[in-house]
Design an enzyme around this catalytic site. Structure first.
Site, PDB file in Angstrom:
ATOM      1  N   TYR A 170     -49.371  67.282   1.035  1.00 58.00           N
ATOM      2  CA  TYR A 170     -50.431  66.899   2.111  1.00 58.00           C
ATOM      3  C   TYR A 170     -51.057  68.295   2.524  1.00 58.00           C
ATOM      4  O   TYR A 170     -52.340  68.211   2.981  1.00 58.00           O
ATOM      5  CB  TYR A 170     -49.514  66.223   3.145  1.00 58.00           C
ATOM      6  CG  TYR A 170     -50.154  65.664   4.226  1.00 58.00           C
ATOM      7  CD1 TYR A 170     -51.140  64.836   4.271  1.00 58.00           C
ATOM      8  CD2 TYR A 170     -50.011  66.223   5.478  1.00 58.00           C
ATOM      9  CE1 TYR A 170     -51.675  64.228   5.199  1.00 58.00           C
ATOM     10  CE2 TYR A 170     -50.511  66.018   6.803  1.00 58.00           C
ATOM     11  CZ  TYR A 170     -51.274  64.841   6.586  1.00 58.00           C
ATOM     12  OH  TYR A 170     -52.076  64.351   7.691  1.00 58.00           O
ATOM     13  N   LYS A 174     -54.936  69.150   2.632  1.00 57.59           N
ATOM     14  CA  LYS A 174     -55.663  68.975   3.838  1.00 57.59           C
ATOM     15  C   LYS A 174     -56.444  70.579   4.014  1.00 57.59           C
ATOM     16  O   LYS A 174     -57.370  70.755   4.588  1.00 57.59           O
ATOM     17  CB  LYS A 174     -54.435  68.877   5.176  1.00 57.59           C
ATOM     18  CG  LYS A 174     -54.172  67.283   5.312  1.00 57.59           C
ATOM     19  CD  LYS A 174     -55.448  66.563   5.320  1.00 57.59           C
ATOM     20  CE  LYS A 174     -55.085  65.174   6.208  1.00 57.59           C
ATOM     21  NZ  LYS A 174     -56.086  64.338   6.222  1.00 57.59           N
TER      22      LYS A 174
END
Ligand SMILES: NC(=O)c1ccc[n+]([C@@H]2O[C@H](COP(=O)([O-])OP(=O)(O)OC[C@H]3O[C@@H](n4cnc5c(N)ncnc54)[C@H](O)[C@@H]3O)[C@@H](O)[C@H]2O)c1
Length: 311
Positions: A170, A174
């Site tokens: 993640y 991101k």
């Protein structure tokens, strides 16, 4: 309140919001419609982990917008699909005649401590967040270039900007989005196209289970967040960045948590050191390290940095 706040910051605009069937995206879609935008409400209707589909979620948000007097169309395609991204842009143009802004908000989580992280878990998360943001941005770019205007807003995360346990997939996606956004803002400035990121903190199903917390800590955290750090509080910043009121703002990273908004710094050299003779590994150890040591970035997690409550 400004004198013409009732005029609607997105009057006559068309906005596409991905992952708008629930959580933060739903509130962005509703708020954009209240500010006068026609909205393409995209959502696959998946679980937090990205499994399954539920067409009813996007349809419900589109229906909510219409019953409040707004204009909306639902789309249930996946942002991981390049062809589907083209269809979403076409849906905006076909239904409402134009497209002015895309909010890249769709997201999933597959948290795992790094030494156990599977290739499939890395791939799935990067596909939705980073590829998803690329697909929609790229699909809109040709149109934005032709019309000489456009705005992109992407959801990033403190997990990438600062750090968190068990979220390498993640965090990579991101922070990749931040680089993507910065590059788009540089490349597309000549066409009057802007690109910005928001790192939100808001109670949603996505942060109900934060890695590294006990059940007791989680329960306390959940109750506090539910009341004070809400998904609807992210929407005004996203709507502002999508609007012409933000015409001077591009390539930036903002944060929002409850009623706080932040502007993030972006990496620049913090210390420099010159060695006339040229560096060797030993010289780096003996001279550079002691000089730079006080300036090394600590291994903080996001919650160490945001150690104060949002209220
Ligand atoms: N909630 C927070 O505190 C927080 C913090 C940092 C970043 N974010 C980011 O904000 C965004 C919204 O998160 P949220 O908390 O509202 O989560 P959420 O799970 O409530 O919403 C995400 C939505 O994306 C949809 N979705 C998932 N995969 C999709 C796909 N392939 N195509 C289209 N739609 C898809 C889901 O169906 C869901 O409705 C995400 O990008 C998330 O990473 C949220």
């Amino acid at each position: 309140m400004t004198s013409n706040e009732s005029a609607g910051l997105l009057a006559d605009k068309v906005i596409l919001v991905t992952g708008a069937g629930g959580g933060i995206g739903r509130h962005i879609a509703l708020h954009a419609a209240r500010e006068g935008a026609s909205v393409v409400v995209n959502d696959l209707g998946s679980t937090v982990g990205g499994d399954g589909r539920d067409a009813a979620r996007a349809a419900q948000v589109a229906a909510d917008i219409e019953s409040a007097g707004g204009r909306a169309v639902a789309n249930t395609d996946s942002v991981t699909d390049w062809e589907a991204a083209q269809r979403m842009v076409q849906s905006a143009v076909g239904t409402f005649g134009r497209l002015d802004a895309v909010i890249n908000n769709a997201g999933i989580l597959r948290d795992r401590i790094f030494h156990q992280l599977g290739v499939d878990e890395f791939d799935a998360v990067v596909k939705v967040h980073l590829y998803g943001a690329f697909h929609l941005s790229r699909a809109a770019a040709s149109l934005f270039r032709a019309q000489g205007s456009g705005a992109l807003v992407h959801m990033t995360s403190t997990s990438g900007l600062i750090g968190n346990l068990g979220q390498a997939n993640y965090a990579a996606a991101k922070l990749g989005i931040v680089g993507l956004s910065r590059s788009i803002s540089l490349d597309m400035a000549r066409f009057n196209v802007r690109s910005n990121c928001i790192a939100p903190t808001a109670f949603s199903r996505m942060i109900e289970s934060i890695p590294g917390q006990s059940a007791e800590e989680q329960a306390r955290f959940r109750e506090k967040l539910k009341a004070t750090v809400r998904a609807d509080q992210v929407a005004p910043l996203a709507v502002f960045l999508a609007s012409d009121a933000a015409c001077e703002v591009s390539g930036q990273v903002f944060g929002v948590r409850g009623n706080e908004v932040y502007l993030y710094s972006q990496p620049r050299p913090v210390r420099t050191m010159h060695c006339d003779a040229g560096w060797s590994p030993r010289r780096l150890a003996e001279q550079m390290l002691p000089a730079f040591r006080p300036s090394l970035t600590p291994l903080d997690r996001a919650r160490d940095v945001f150690a104060w409550d949002a209220v």
